[in-house]
Design an enzyme around this catalytic site. Sequence first.
Site, short mmCIF file in Angstrom:
data_model
loop_
_atom_site.label_atom_id
_atom_site.label_comp_id
_atom_site.label_asym_id
_atom_site.label_seq_id
_atom_site.Cartn_x
_atom_site.Cartn_y
_atom_site.Cartn_z
N LYS A 164 -7.07 2.00 -3.08
CA LYS A 164 -6.71 1.38 -1.79
C LYS A 164 -6.71 2.43 -0.67
O LYS A 164 -7.19 2.17 0.44
CB LYS A 164 -5.33 0.72 -1.93
CG LYS A 164 -4.75 0.18 -0.64
CD LYS A 164 -5.57 -0.94 -0.05
CE LYS A 164 -5.01 -1.37 1.30
NZ LYS A 164 -5.95 -2.20 2.06
N LYS A 171 -0.06 5.27 8.41
CA LYS A 171 0.56 5.62 7.12
C LYS A 171 -0.50 5.79 6.04
O LYS A 171 -0.46 6.73 5.23
CB LYS A 171 1.56 4.49 6.76
CG LYS A 171 2.18 4.49 5.39
CD LYS A 171 1.58 3.48 4.43
CE LYS A 171 1.63 2.03 4.83
NZ LYS A 171 0.98 1.12 3.89
N THR A 184 0.86 -1.19 0.00
CA THR A 184 0.00 0.00 0.00
C THR A 184 0.89 1.24 0.00
O THR A 184 1.57 1.53 0.99
CB THR A 184 -0.92 0.03 1.23
OG1 THR A 184 -1.69 -1.16 1.27
CG2 THR A 184 -1.85 1.24 1.18
#
Length: 291
Positions: free
Chosen positions: A173, A241, A98
């Site tokens: 995502k 994150k 990701t």
Amino acid sequence: MATEGLGFLGLGIMGVAMAKNLLKLGVPVCVWNRSPEKCDALVAMGATAAKSPAEVILKSKITFGMLADPAVALTVAFGPGGVVESIMPGKAYVDMSTVDAETSMTISKAITEKGGRFLEAPVSGSKKPAEDGQLVILAAGDESLFNDAGAAFDVMGKKSFFLGEVGNGARMKLVVNMIMGSMMTAFAEGLSLAEKAGLSQNDLLDVLDLGAIANGMFKLKGPSCIKGSFAPAFPLKHQQKDMRLALALGDEVAQTMPVAAAANEVYKKARTLGFGDNDFSAVYKAIADSS
Ligand SMILES: NC(=O)C1=CN([C@@H]2O[C@H](COP(=O)(O)OP(=O)(O)OC[C@H]3O[C@@H](n4cnc5c(N)ncnc54)[C@H](OP(=O)(O)O)[C@@H]3O)[C@@H](O)[C@H]2O)C=CC1
Ligand SMILES: O=CCCC(=O)O
């Protein structure tokens, strides 16, 4: 379907489970991880271990990566012994980490300039879906590679989307994880509020489960939050994150995101309290323990 000679870089919580599923294809699988001892379980199952990402690329037709974050994805691509060093025509790299769209586009450019093929393919689904081959794959980039990687995606996931040009997989995502991360903080606040208001948290879970906002995440994470069990399936540092990267995407396209921004602050606080390596549901601790 090109499945011979597959490679895998990054054997963390997700990568180890995904690489194990690749072995089901009955083709040679070559693996690499920064901490080499994590290769042992795969080698015991028939994989070979390489000393560098570049060596995996040389030994494999298609190599998959599942790495911590953008900085790590770039290091593994561009560092000494990295992917780009040995990529060439006939070789392909699928980055399933990701990351943000810019990171993916930077890696894609370097790989395609050397004649290789690139696909980004981040996934929805956590440790258990990775073990069960039930991930949802959000791919974008080289469509011929999407097709060639189809058999591998089928053993790792239950559904693969092709979303167009490189960057769209990363963006999709981040949108999904921004929603999930915001929902988890609202859920944690509700659990904590219920307890402090003298209600049974288990009753709250039952009520939620019978209503319009019933969902798999509340069902899975609710009981473990109540027990105070935060063994990592999705580490909190990675959720933070993803909030950070989603907020940056919001800046780029001028989308206001006050809910996600507030949630990000709670994940940041949870990291400073030392919960970064716990499951992301440990954000509950940061909320419940605050006065
Ligand atoms: N866990 C989950 O539920 C999900 C995670 N993701 C995403 O997948 C990716 C991997 O997640 P997950 O497996 O949970 O994470 P882990 O933290 O368990 O694994 C991270 C991987 O990155 C490697 N790594 C870290 N730093 C470096 C470095 N400096 N150089 C080289 N390799 C490095 C680690 O190697 P080492 O073993 O040596 O530390 C490990 O292989 C992340 O981008 C995450 O956001 C996506 C969907 C679900
Ligand atoms: O990036 C992690 C996502 C975890 C999940 O989809 O359950």
